[in-house]
Design an enzyme around this catalytic site. Structure first.
Site, PDB file in Angstrom:
ATOM      1  N   LYS A   1      33.074  43.342  36.794  1.00 14.31           N
ATOM      2  CA  LYS A   1      33.015  44.845  37.248  1.00 14.31           C
ATOM      3  C   LYS A   1      34.509  45.742  37.372  1.00 14.31           C
ATOM      4  O   LYS A   1      34.933  45.361  38.442  1.00 14.31           O
ATOM      5  CB  LYS A   1      32.237  45.070  38.482  1.00 14.31           C
ATOM      6  CG  LYS A   1      31.914  46.545  38.706  1.00 14.31           C
ATOM      7  CD  LYS A   1      31.785  47.039  40.226  1.00 14.31           C
ATOM      8  CE  LYS A   1      32.834  47.222  40.953  1.00 14.31           C
ATOM      9  NZ  LYS A   1      33.614  48.512  40.562  1.00 14.31           N
ATOM     10  N   PRO A   2      34.786  46.137  36.294  1.00 17.09           N
ATOM     11  CA  PRO A   2      36.043  46.915  36.261  1.00 17.09           C
ATOM     12  C   PRO A   2      35.975  48.174  37.276  1.00 17.09           C
ATOM     13  O   PRO A   2      34.729  48.443  37.681  1.00 17.09           O
ATOM     14  CB  PRO A   2      36.203  47.489  34.832  1.00 17.09           C
ATOM     15  CG  PRO A   2      35.300  46.737  34.093  1.00 17.09           C
ATOM     16  CD  PRO A   2      34.178  46.222  34.910  1.00 17.09           C
TER      17      PRO A   2
ATOM     18  N   GLU B   1      43.408  38.839  45.328  1.00 20.16           N
ATOM     19  CA  GLU B   1      44.597  39.041  44.570  1.00 20.16           C
ATOM     20  C   GLU B   1      44.820  40.711  45.158  1.00 20.16           C
ATOM     21  O   GLU B   1      44.471  41.466  44.410  1.00 20.16           O
ATOM     22  CB  GLU B   1      44.754  39.322  42.989  1.00 20.16           C
ATOM     23  CG  GLU B   1      44.712  37.809  42.722  1.00 20.16           C
ATOM     24  CD  GLU B   1      46.001  36.765  42.620  1.00 20.16           C
ATOM     25  OE1 GLU B   1      47.021  37.446  42.899  1.00 20.16           O
ATOM     26  OE2 GLU B   1      45.728  35.595  42.205  1.00 20.16           O
TER      27      GLU B   1
ATOM     28  N   CYS C   1      50.920  45.819  41.104  1.00 19.18           N
ATOM     29  CA  CYS C   1      51.186  45.265  42.698  1.00 19.18           C
ATOM     30  C   CYS C   1      52.523  44.551  42.922  1.00 19.18           C
ATOM     31  O   CYS C   1      52.907  44.665  43.939  1.00 19.18           O
ATOM     32  CB  CYS C   1      50.128  44.143  42.743  1.00 19.18           C
ATOM     33  SG  CYS C   1      49.777  42.975  41.310  1.00 19.18           S
TER      34      CYS C   1
END
Ligand code: NAD
Length: 479
Positions: free
Chosen positions: A156-157, A228, A262
């Site tokens: 799922k983007p 993450e 990130c």
């Protein structure tokens, strides 16, 4: 659900988020098809995956076109789409050997009549939930090795950047064997929750706040959650560093992709001896950086993909100024053609109590703090809830590394910055609140998707219940 265009600010696209029933139906279909996929010899799975790499290249133009609209940037969209077939080919080259090495057979046990072997059994259904900052890379980075391992994959983007999904699905449809075990779905938080409730292993990439919710849901479901999450990466620049080169490196490591990464450098600790020269170069170089507006094919900085990010940083800058920081360049969030932009923003005299030093910014901001003692710089760098990655620049590798090993972060760039964006073969863990679970990089990127099943072969006579009679142990019991 309406989707905003980051360059125009208009909602010019819409998705129908998958509801719980549709997610459950998709997982049922994937589960039905997974055993045959897992039972294939790895060489066969490699051949199928390599056909997907070829199909993706065939559809690359359409995927890049949509990803460019999703993200408001063209060059990085092309890099993202161009990189994924390479990732598939890299795993195709590595996976057979890794699987063979991890599957030892006919090992003599300590027990003389027993021989062991270990089988790798993939988790049946893998699920990925991805953020909006690198939509194509982060939707596929974990799913690809999971598929090589023999899992089925549900991905799922982010609902902020869903346009690239249709052309990506077209590439999957070209490989019918793969289409049976890989599904990409669009949706929001509710769709994500349904995914977590239905899979056997979840990889989540996104914010700490959502990661915590996913971890709780995964704990309820007793499935591994590989998280993450965010970061506030520090860079320490020692007095022995070349201040001019260090400033150029820091700038790139901080503002690439508008800082929406990130592993962006978000705090700079600079030895006082070179602080002024470093700042001077940083400002000069920052002012050379151009927005990719109005022409998307020029410049280095795109709009914020998610406009509220710009407002959040605006608040951080306002607070920093109120607390005495000086904005040497940039610092003003601009609305241009409906897109939200921020030029590289160099902030001097930042202090540890400022939100711009404590909280994730996710934008092109470079707050700089001068230090007098290396121990103090290390302590300040470690004074964070995050521990994703960090960087040290010094005159020599040894000097930088001596400081690097004292930093509480999972990946340390030595005499460079943000290297995890480009180097995928070094295993690293996310420290503190930046994540949880095994490394997605290196061999562990694949091996984490297997459970180990031991086949323990008795070649002699199995023990009998009488062998365990109480009287047999009289001596052991001190009688
Ligand atoms: P986010 O946490 O808001 O959303 C990420 C995804 O989670 C989206 O697909 C969203 O639909 C989904 N989601 C939202 N609520 C959910 C729920 N309750 N259950 C399941 N899924 C849910 O993150 P974002 O704003 O899209 O991304 C930015 C963040 O991602 C930043 O903090 C950044 O540091 C982090 N990030 C981390 C890495 C890494 O590798 N460590 C990489 C990229 C981005």
């Amino acid at each position: 659900m309406k989707v905003r265009n980051p360059r125009t600010g208009e909602t010019d696209y819409a998705i129908e988020p998958l509801g719980v029933a549709a997610v459950t139906a998709a997982t049922k279909r994937l589960r039905t098809n997974q055993p045959a996929w897992a039972a294939m010899p790895i060489a066969e799975r490699c051949t199928i995956m390599l056909r997907w790499a070829d199909a993706m290249e065939k559809h690359a133009g359409a995927i890049i076109e949509q990803l460019t609209i999703d993200t408001g940037r063209a060059g990085i969209a092309a890099i993202e789409v161009g990189g994924v077939p390479g990732t598939i080919r890299r795993w195709a080259a590595l996976a057979p050997d890794i699987i063979a090495q991890q599957s030892p057979c006919e090992i003599q046990s300590a027990n003389p009549t027993v021989v062991n072997s270990t089988r790798l059994v993939p988790f049946p259904l893998f699920g990925a939930i991805a953020p909006w900052n690198f939509p194509m890379t982060l939707s596929t980075i974990d799913a690809i090795p999971a598929l090589f391992a023999g899992c089925a994959a549900l991905v799922k983007p982010s609902e902020i950047t869903p346009r690239f999904v249709e052309p990506l699905k077209a590439s999957i449809a070209e490989v019918p064997e793969l289409a049976k075990v890989l599904e990409i779905i669009v949706g929001d938080a509710e769709t994500g929750q349904a995914l977590v409730a239905n899979v056997d292993y979840v990889c989540f990439t996104g914010s700490v706040a959502t990661g915590r919710k996913v971890a709780v849901a995964a704990a309820e479901a007793f499935i591994p959650a590989n998280l993450e999450l965010g970061g506030k990466d520090p860079m320490i620049i020692l007095a022995s560093a070349d201040p001019v080169e260090a400033a150029k490196t820091a700038l790139r490591a901080s503002i690439l992709a508008t800082g929406q990464a990130c592993q962006s450098i978000e705090r700079l600790y600079v030895a006082r001896a070179i602080y002024d020269q470093f700042l001077e170069t940083l400002v000069t170089e920052a002012e050379k950086v151009r927005l990719n507006y109005p022409d998307i094919n020029e410049g280095e900085i795109g709009p914020f993909i998610f406009a509220p990010q710009g407002h959040k940083i605006d608040e951080q800058i306002t607070e920093a100024k109120a607390k005495g920081a000086r904005i040497l360049t940039g610092g003003t969030v601009e609305i241009l053609g409906g897109g939200t932009y921020l030029r590289p923003t160099v902030i001097a005299d930042a202090t540890p109590d400022m939100a711009i030093i404590r909280d994730e910014s996710f934008g092109p901001v470079l707050p700089v703090i001068a230090f007098d003692s290396i121990d103090d710089a290390i302590a300040q760098a470690n004074d964070s809830i995050y521990g994703l990655s960090a960087a040290v620049i010094a005159g020599t590798t040894q000097e930088a590394e001596a400081v690097g090993v004292k930093l509480e972060a999972g990946a340390i760039s030595i005499n460079d910055g943000s290297m995890t964006a480009m180097v995928w073969d070094a295993e690293n863990s996310s420290f503190k609140m930046s994540g949880m679970g095994p490394s997605r990089m290196g061999e562990s990127g694949l091996t984490r998707f297997f459970r180990k099943q031991a086949l323990i072969r008795q070649t002699g006579t199995p023990a009998r219940i009488q062998d365990f009679a109480e009287e047999n142990f009289a001596g052991d019991k001190g009688q």
